[in-house]
Scaffold this motif. Sequence first.
Motif, PDB file in Angstrom:
ATOM      1  N   LEU B 407     -28.465  13.119  -2.345  1.00  0.00           N
ATOM      2  CA  LEU B 407     -28.064  14.449  -1.864  1.00  0.00           C
ATOM      3  C   LEU B 407     -26.841  14.993  -2.615  1.00  0.00           C
ATOM      4  O   LEU B 407     -26.211  15.951  -2.183  1.00  0.00           O
ATOM      5  N   GLY B 408     -26.502  14.366  -3.738  1.00  0.00           N
ATOM      6  CA  GLY B 408     -25.384  14.869  -4.544  1.00  0.00           C
ATOM      7  C   GLY B 408     -24.037  14.361  -4.095  1.00  0.00           C
ATOM      8  O   GLY B 408     -22.998  14.909  -4.481  1.00  0.00           O
ATOM      9  N   GLY B 409     -24.015  13.288  -3.304  1.00  0.00           N
ATOM     10  CA  GLY B 409     -22.758  12.790  -2.758  1.00  0.00           C
ATOM     11  C   GLY B 409     -22.270  11.519  -3.417  1.00  0.00           C
ATOM     12  O   GLY B 409     -22.601  11.227  -4.573  1.00  0.00           O
ATOM     13  N   THR B 410     -21.497  10.760  -2.648  1.00  0.00           N
ATOM     14  CA  THR B 410     -20.841   9.567  -3.168  1.00  0.00           C
ATOM     15  C   THR B 410     -21.021   8.418  -2.173  1.00  0.00           C
ATOM     16  O   THR B 410     -21.129   8.662  -0.963  1.00  0.00           O
ATOM     17  N   VAL B 411     -21.043   7.183  -2.666  1.00  0.00           N
ATOM     18  CA  VAL B 411     -21.257   6.028  -1.794  1.00  0.00           C
ATOM     19  C   VAL B 411     -20.000   5.636  -1.017  1.00  0.00           C
ATOM     20  O   VAL B 411     -20.066   4.806  -0.121  1.00  0.00           O
ATOM     21  N   SER B 412     -18.866   6.234  -1.369  1.00  0.00           N
ATOM     22  CA  SER B 412     -17.669   5.993  -0.564  1.00  0.00           C
ATOM     23  C   SER B 412     -16.764   7.211  -0.554  1.00  0.00           C
ATOM     24  O   SER B 412     -16.242   7.622  -1.596  1.00  0.00           O
ATOM     25  N   GLY B 413     -16.568   7.757   0.620  1.00  0.00           N
ATOM     26  CA  GLY B 413     -15.655   8.883   0.761  1.00  0.00           C
ATOM     27  C   GLY B 413     -14.205   8.451   0.812  1.00  0.00           C
ATOM     28  O   GLY B 413     -13.324   9.174   0.358  1.00  0.00           O
ATOM     29  N   GLU B 414     -13.951   7.211   1.324  1.00  0.00           N
ATOM     30  CA  GLU B 414     -12.552   6.829   1.546  1.00  0.00           C
ATOM     31  C   GLU B 414     -12.292   5.332   1.639  1.00  0.00           C
ATOM     32  O   GLU B 414     -11.147   4.908   1.591  1.00  0.00           O
ATOM     33  N   HIS B 415     -13.330   4.512   1.750  1.00  0.00           N
ATOM     34  CA  HIS B 415     -13.096   3.069   1.879  1.00  0.00           C
ATOM     35  C   HIS B 415     -12.924   2.379   0.536  1.00  0.00           C
ATOM     36  O   HIS B 415     -12.281   1.330   0.454  1.00  0.00           O
ATOM     37  N   GLY B 416     -13.516   2.924  -0.511  1.00  0.00           N
ATOM     38  CA  GLY B 416     -13.423   2.309  -1.831  1.00  0.00           C
ATOM     39  C   GLY B 416     -14.606   1.431  -2.160  1.00  0.00           C
ATOM     40  O   GLY B 416     -15.556   1.289  -1.379  1.00  0.00           O
ATOM     41  N   ILE B 417     -14.538   0.823  -3.333  1.00  0.00           N
ATOM     42  CA  ILE B 417     -15.629   0.012  -3.884  1.00  0.00           C
ATOM     43  C   ILE B 417     -15.412  -1.470  -3.572  1.00  0.00           C
ATOM     44  O   ILE B 417     -16.305  -2.140  -3.061  1.00  0.00           O
ATOM     45  N   GLY B 418     -14.214  -1.982  -3.869  1.00  0.00           N
ATOM     46  CA  GLY B 418     -13.927  -3.396  -3.616  1.00  0.00           C
ATOM     47  C   GLY B 418     -14.980  -4.277  -4.246  1.00  0.00           C
ATOM     48  O   GLY B 418     -15.395  -4.076  -5.394  1.00  0.00           O
ATOM     49  N   VAL B 419     -15.416  -5.278  -3.469  1.00  0.00           N
ATOM     50  CA  VAL B 419     -16.510  -6.129  -3.945  1.00  0.00           C
ATOM     51  C   VAL B 419     -17.856  -5.615  -3.433  1.00  0.00           C
ATOM     52  O   VAL B 419     -18.899  -5.956  -3.969  1.00  0.00           O
ATOM     53  N   GLY B 420     -17.829  -4.781  -2.393  1.00  0.00           N
ATOM     54  CA  GLY B 420     -19.068  -4.471  -1.684  1.00  0.00           C
ATOM     55  C   GLY B 420     -19.944  -3.431  -2.331  1.00  0.00           C
ATOM     56  O   GLY B 420     -21.153  -3.419  -2.119  1.00  0.00           O
TER      57      GLY B 420
END
Lengths: 458, 458
Positions: B407-420
């Motif tokens: 839908l043109g978005g992002t997999v994290s709005g605010e938690h970050g990538i980290g290891v997950g």
Amino acid sequence: MSKNASAINEIQAFLGERLNTSAAVRALHGQNEAHYPEMPPEAVAFPNSTAEVSEIVKICAKHRCPIIPWGTGTSLEGHALPVQGGITVSLQNMSAVLEVLPEDLLAVVQPGLTREALNKDLRATGLFFPVDPGANASLGGMAATRASGTTAVRYGTMKENIRALEVVLADGRIIRTGSRAKKSSTGYDLTKLFVGSEGTLGIITEMTLELQGQPEAIAAAVCDFDDIESAINTVIMAVQMGVPIARMELVDGLSIKAINAYSKLSYPEKPHLFMEFHGSEVAVKDQSETMREISADFQGGDFQWSTRSEERNALWAARHNAYYAMKALYPNKRGMATDVCVPISKLAQAITETIADLDAHGVSGMIIGHAGDGNYHSTLFVDPDQPDELALHLKLAHRMAERGLALGGTVSGEHGIGVGKQKFMAAEHGDAVSVMADIKRSFDPDNIMNPGKLVPMN
Amino acid sequence: MSKNASAINEIQAFLGERLNTSAAVRALHGQNEAHYPEMPPEAVAFPNSTAEVSEIVKICAKHRCPIIPWGTGTSLEGHALPVQGGITVSLQNMSAVLEVLPEDLLAVVQPGLTREALNKDLRATGLFFPVDPGANASLGGMAATRASGTTAVRYGTMKENIRALEVVLADGRIIRTGSRAKKSSTGYDLTKLFVGSEGTLGIITEMTLELQGQPEAIAAAVCDFDDIESAINTVIMAVQMGVPIARMELVDGLSIKAINAYSKLSYPEKPHLFMEFHGSEVAVKDQSETMREISADFQGGDFQWSTRSEERNALWAARHNAYYAMKALYPNKRGMATDVCVPISKLAQAITETIADLDAHGVSGMIIGHAGDGNYHSTLFVDPDQPDELALHLKLAHRMAERGLALGGTVSGEHGIGVGKQKFMAAEHGDAVSVMADIKRSFDPDNIMNPGKLVPMN
């Protein structure tokens, strides 16, 4: 054949007459709006698409030929001068509005589009793009210099108003940064890295811009003050109280004199604040009432308030023409823009010390400021062919920048570094300059992307 | 002796007992608030100053020993897990407010300071730091993950609220980025590059934060809706109309049920919007009147409005405790946070498709969203020791992320990538991931700064 000539030949083979080597076109792209000497590029390319930009860059990379991106040429720090030779890439054929997404308050545009053309195109949607540097610059150029202007106090700079980019890198690869989501925590913020990179890391070929809804109500106000400190203290109080004012411009008495003469107006020849309020009818009244009270606390004069668009337009036309108004007083000289930005608590000190320094040297410099951001310009007028005069004015401009640094500020709030301000990079950033140089080397190992700009690469 | 053991010995020689290798302290710093397995570091260092952080990094660089910065351990993506072994550097002794500059609306703080401690310290000044991710996280950790939360719709994320940084680089050099000026066009935006870099480019040792004045008036409102689309459409209309609302949280019916049980409240078990308004008395009334009208247009229920601070605090305590309220329903399970952010026009579609997908698998996932930003969380509760259950929940979370991207978005709005979430980096960023990897190599050639996080380095 030189390496640059080889690149030009190869580019001409696929662009045809859209690779121009005529003296007239080269001369046009060797100009600048400041005091730097003219310097024509070896050729000017006019790509029609991102794919063509990529192909041009690949050829230049192969031959290690410098590439200088060109929007409208309105930069004030010589950003588009080919200081190491090479090919200027004009983005003028890439000036389309590709998509408007009214529900998401976004527009996808090409970099050669000017801000006025975008806003004209948006008129029917009830939306507008708020960043307004005065000049009708290209949006790509505004992104590359991290431009801002009169409305940044409310809406932010180019940095805050770009959601995503498409960029051609130094090896011709095309990448996309950001997304259409309003925020993200997924990796290094490459969008913000390219914004303000002055063409040294890549060429911006597409931008997703954040739009604003046209406010229900707009009002403007003008107020004069007995001295510049009172005007500045009014601004400081407004910022500290968080009044969400849309424009708050400081115009000194000398500038008012020039504006009166040029725009046939009759403001008192004293320091003024020019203000604008955006919001609901209620909010606009509330904000301007607050500003009237603050101005009165600092002995402001008559607070002239208006919601009539013709009066408002006349006001901002006068403000936007201030540079030309000043220039009209010095028909045979060239403008030397300064662009210091300090923490707002230091603004009065920075400006009064600057005026004192100019006065002590018998130089008149008019002061105009995006005061809510702590950013001000003193434009000096100089004959570049008079070495003594040029040296004196450069020295005074240099001291303004140093004064800004000493007060915890920056040598450029919005014009950028270009060729003119590299000498301050170490003083402002210390060891961080070497980190910037490492980034530049990582993105552009052969130093072909607008070389000689922004980061000193010694 | 292994290289890491050599580094630990050398660091112990100068930090003394502030280099801790006890099982208890290591275990404490091997925990995380999500579903990742515990993983103690080989040692935990507790530096007292930037100079000590620099010295630790220099020793680790010499021995190529991994360094993992630690704030409060409230990350939801395993950012502080020592996945490649090494030494955790706790910033807990560096938690001072170094300077408050009320005139410039700035505070200079150390990274171990928590946001609640800062706001307590600021109380007498009439200023506050607005970013509120819920957890009482350290400000350094919030910067490193580009955190945001309930107030970002009005005040922005950590990205918009940090003016300057001091950072220790991977070779131990100490640099400063930014200045105290509100804006600048002098070089690559290193501040924004470090914000969200999750400790992979350097360790933040000092931050200059932007503060806000306490608004003259604050009001809160709650409104229920018959279905989640109506609540979301209310949010979309508010965003498009530019209502400068300070908080606008979507809470679905399931979450309301959990909140009622946990906080002894009696909201109707339907989707709700929790709202907050900041400004002058007039502005707050004006904004809430507008929201009341928009809510009514979408068949919102009773619009409960209050300026009483005890009612407001109860409301936001209930919202902030939503995670624990949900967790109380699953006492033996662990939370699996999701954090999708989409363009606001796609928010209703993203959420309704997510609910349908969970329903189809008999999984109940409560949905809470920073709806004004298009950001929402569906928290799943899972027993990590049940492989089938874990696999199903991971699959559902994976599909939420993919849906966000589609839908043109992002997999994290605010938690970050980290290891997950590294597995999504290529899908979200394409070739730009290789540019991020180049930046990582340029900053940290030996990959010692929080290795194994954020950027896949294959």
